[in-house]
Design a protein around this motif. Structure first.
Motif, PDB file in Angstrom:
ATOM      1  N   LEU A 289      -0.081  11.486  -5.870  1.00 52.64           N
ATOM      2  CA  LEU A 289      -0.910  12.515  -5.229  1.00 52.64           C
ATOM      3  C   LEU A 289      -0.639  13.910  -5.812  1.00 52.64           C
ATOM      4  O   LEU A 289      -1.194  14.898  -5.352  1.00 52.64           O
ATOM      5  CB  LEU A 289      -0.651  12.528  -3.712  1.00 52.64           C
ATOM      6  CG  LEU A 289      -1.125  11.276  -2.965  1.00 52.64           C
ATOM      7  CD1 LEU A 289      -0.633  11.291  -1.523  1.00 52.64           C
ATOM      8  CD2 LEU A 289      -2.649  11.162  -2.999  1.00 52.64           C
ATOM      9  N   GLY A 290       0.246  13.977  -6.808  1.00 55.70           N
ATOM     10  CA  GLY A 290       0.509  15.250  -7.486  1.00 55.70           C
ATOM     11  C   GLY A 290       1.509  16.139  -6.777  1.00 55.70           C
ATOM     12  O   GLY A 290       1.634  17.323  -7.107  1.00 55.70           O
TER      13      GLY A 290
ATOM     14  N   LEU B 183      -5.838   2.694   0.177  1.00 54.75           N
ATOM     15  CA  LEU B 183      -6.537   3.980   0.199  1.00 54.75           C
ATOM     16  C   LEU B 183      -6.403   4.678   1.544  1.00 54.75           C
ATOM     17  O   LEU B 183      -6.390   5.904   1.616  1.00 54.75           O
ATOM     18  CB  LEU B 183      -8.022   3.770  -0.142  1.00 54.75           C
ATOM     19  CG  LEU B 183      -8.301   3.320  -1.581  1.00 54.75           C
ATOM     20  CD1 LEU B 183      -9.786   3.029  -1.774  1.00 54.75           C
ATOM     21  CD2 LEU B 183      -7.830   4.375  -2.590  1.00 54.75           C
ATOM     22  N   VAL B 184      -6.285   3.900   2.631  1.00 55.17           N
ATOM     23  CA  VAL B 184      -6.128   4.507   3.965  1.00 55.17           C
ATOM     24  C   VAL B 184      -4.793   5.246   4.047  1.00 55.17           C
ATOM     25  O   VAL B 184      -4.728   6.405   4.466  1.00 55.17           O
ATOM     26  CB  VAL B 184      -6.228   3.436   5.076  1.00 55.17           C
ATOM     27  CG1 VAL B 184      -5.862   4.021   6.438  1.00 55.17           C
ATOM     28  CG2 VAL B 184      -7.632   2.853   5.125  1.00 55.17           C
ATOM     29  N   GLY B 185      -3.723   4.579   3.613  1.00 56.91           N
ATOM     30  CA  GLY B 185      -2.413   5.215   3.637  1.00 56.91           C
ATOM     31  C   GLY B 185      -2.339   6.418   2.719  1.00 56.91           C
ATOM     32  O   GLY B 185      -1.740   7.441   3.060  1.00 56.91           O
ATOM     33  N   GLU B 186      -2.987   6.290   1.561  1.00 58.21           N
ATOM     34  CA  GLU B 186      -3.018   7.405   0.608  1.00 58.21           C
ATOM     35  C   GLU B 186      -3.727   8.609   1.222  1.00 58.21           C
ATOM     36  O   GLU B 186      -3.276   9.757   1.077  1.00 58.21           O
ATOM     37  CB  GLU B 186      -3.732   6.950  -0.664  1.00 58.21           C
ATOM     38  CG  GLU B 186      -3.603   7.900  -1.820  1.00 58.21           C
ATOM     39  CD  GLU B 186      -4.178   7.303  -3.093  1.00 58.21           C
ATOM     40  OE1 GLU B 186      -5.359   7.584  -3.388  1.00 58.21           O
ATOM     41  OE2 GLU B 186      -3.459   6.556  -3.792  1.00 58.21           O
ATOM     42  N   ARG B 187      -4.814   8.338   1.946  1.00 58.76           N
ATOM     43  CA  ARG B 187      -5.568   9.437   2.570  1.00 58.76           C
ATOM     44  C   ARG B 187      -4.750  10.109   3.674  1.00 58.76           C
ATOM     45  O   ARG B 187      -4.762  11.338   3.812  1.00 58.76           O
ATOM     46  CB  ARG B 187      -6.902   8.900   3.141  1.00 58.76           C
ATOM     47  CG  ARG B 187      -7.819   9.990   3.695  1.00 58.76           C
ATOM     48  CD  ARG B 187      -8.187  10.988   2.591  1.00 58.76           C
ATOM     49  NE  ARG B 187      -8.861  12.149   3.094  1.00 58.76           N
ATOM     50  CZ  ARG B 187     -10.174  12.384   2.941  1.00 58.76           C
ATOM     51  NH1 ARG B 187     -10.935  11.514   2.302  1.00 58.76           N
ATOM     52  NH2 ARG B 187     -10.716  13.479   3.404  1.00 58.76           N
ATOM     53  N   ILE B 188      -4.019   9.318   4.454  1.00 57.25           N
ATOM     54  CA  ILE B 188      -3.175   9.898   5.504  1.00 57.25           C
ATOM     55  C   ILE B 188      -2.095  10.790   4.875  1.00 57.25           C
ATOM     56  O   ILE B 188      -1.840  11.917   5.336  1.00 57.25           O
ATOM     57  CB  ILE B 188      -2.553   8.799   6.383  1.00 57.25           C
ATOM     58  CG1 ILE B 188      -3.654   8.153   7.255  1.00 57.25           C
ATOM     59  CG2 ILE B 188      -1.444   9.356   7.280  1.00 57.25           C
ATOM     60  CD1 ILE B 188      -3.214   6.926   8.031  1.00 57.25           C
TER      61      ILE B 188
ATOM     62  N   LEU C 283      -0.228  16.313   3.395  1.00 52.71           N
ATOM     63  CA  LEU C 283       0.086  17.337   2.386  1.00 52.71           C
ATOM     64  C   LEU C 283      -0.859  18.538   2.500  1.00 52.71           C
ATOM     65  O   LEU C 283      -0.483  19.651   2.152  1.00 52.71           O
ATOM     66  CB  LEU C 283       0.012  16.735   0.988  1.00 52.71           C
ATOM     67  CG  LEU C 283       1.044  15.644   0.671  1.00 52.71           C
ATOM     68  CD1 LEU C 283       0.781  15.036  -0.703  1.00 52.71           C
ATOM     69  CD2 LEU C 283       2.469  16.167   0.750  1.00 52.71           C
ATOM     70  N   ASN C 284      -2.075  18.290   3.004  1.00 53.66           N
ATOM     71  CA  ASN C 284      -3.065  19.369   3.139  1.00 53.66           C
ATOM     72  C   ASN C 284      -2.862  20.218   4.394  1.00 53.66           C
ATOM     73  O   ASN C 284      -3.517  21.248   4.554  1.00 53.66           O
ATOM     74  CB  ASN C 284      -4.474  18.789   3.185  1.00 53.66           C
ATOM     75  CG  ASN C 284      -4.909  18.187   1.844  1.00 53.66           C
ATOM     76  OD1 ASN C 284      -4.284  18.459   0.826  1.00 53.66           O
ATOM     77  ND2 ASN C 284      -5.941  17.368   1.866  1.00 53.66           N
TER      78      ASN C 284
END
Length: 197
Positions: free
Chosen positions: A23-24, A185-190, A195-196
């Motif tokens: 995610l950078g 993708l769900v976990g990545e989005r959470i 982070l946001n």
């Protein structure tokens, strides 16, 4: 942005670091007071046993630091449970950020439910910025024998044996029982939404 991933000899930390890298995020694994205190975000992941983990946190005085942190904080799996008041796992007094008890699954019938709860299950009643871009009943990946009871701090629930707190939120503290780094993708989005914050 620097993300401190708390090191406390609990397993599964490397996959969290890889997920953050994808995610950078600039993530560091540390048990250093100063690095944790000054990080922009803190993640408290882990798989393992509650009393052993608490012993390590106390040795490093992290049990005093963690409840006082003011930046966005994300406890995952064992990290969620340790933020509660008490765990039935070896009768462990935890960090007390959430006034919630951690209990062991007690299925009525061994044929109906296996413990630990392992595999994909849905999260419902979503109410948090952590779920931006996600749908009700999205699936996440679990591996756990103990669960956090529902409370006013529950921001999503899952049903397995009974309804339990899938994710919680209080002040700057967010938690998730499932593994975001294993939840596609769900976990990545959470994680990205955290982070946001």
């Amino acid at each position: 942005m620097e993300v401190a991933v708390i090191k406390y000899n609990a397993g599964n930390v490397q996959s969290v670091l890889y997920a953050l890298e994808r995610l950078g995020a600039n993530a560091i694994l540390t048990d250093d007071f100063e690095r944790i205190s000054t990080a922009d975000k803190v993640i408290f992941p882990g798989q393992g046993e509650a009393s052993t983990a608490m012993r390590y946190l106390k040795e490093k005085k992290l049990d005093l630091l963690i409840p006082e942190l003011k930046q966005p904080f994300f406890g995952v799996c064992l990290g969620q449970q340790l933020l509660c008041e008490h765990s039935e796992e070896n009768d462990t007094t935890c960090l007390g950020v959430f006034p919630v008890k951690v209990k062991r699954f007690q299925p009525e019938s061994i044929n109906e439910f296996k413990v630990p709860h392992v595999g994909w299950n849905s999260i419902s009643d979503l109410r948090s910025p952590l779920f931006e871009g996600l749908n009700e009943d999205s699936f996440v990946y679990y591996v756990h024998s103990y669960y956090c009871e529902l409370s006013e701090h529950t921001i999503a629930s899952t049903n397995y044996v009974l309804d339990f707190a899938a994710l919680m939120h209080k002040d700057n503290f967010y938690t998730m029982q499932a593994h975001p780094e294993k939840s596609g993708l769900v976990g990545e989005r959470i994680l990205q939404n955290f982070l946001n914050l």
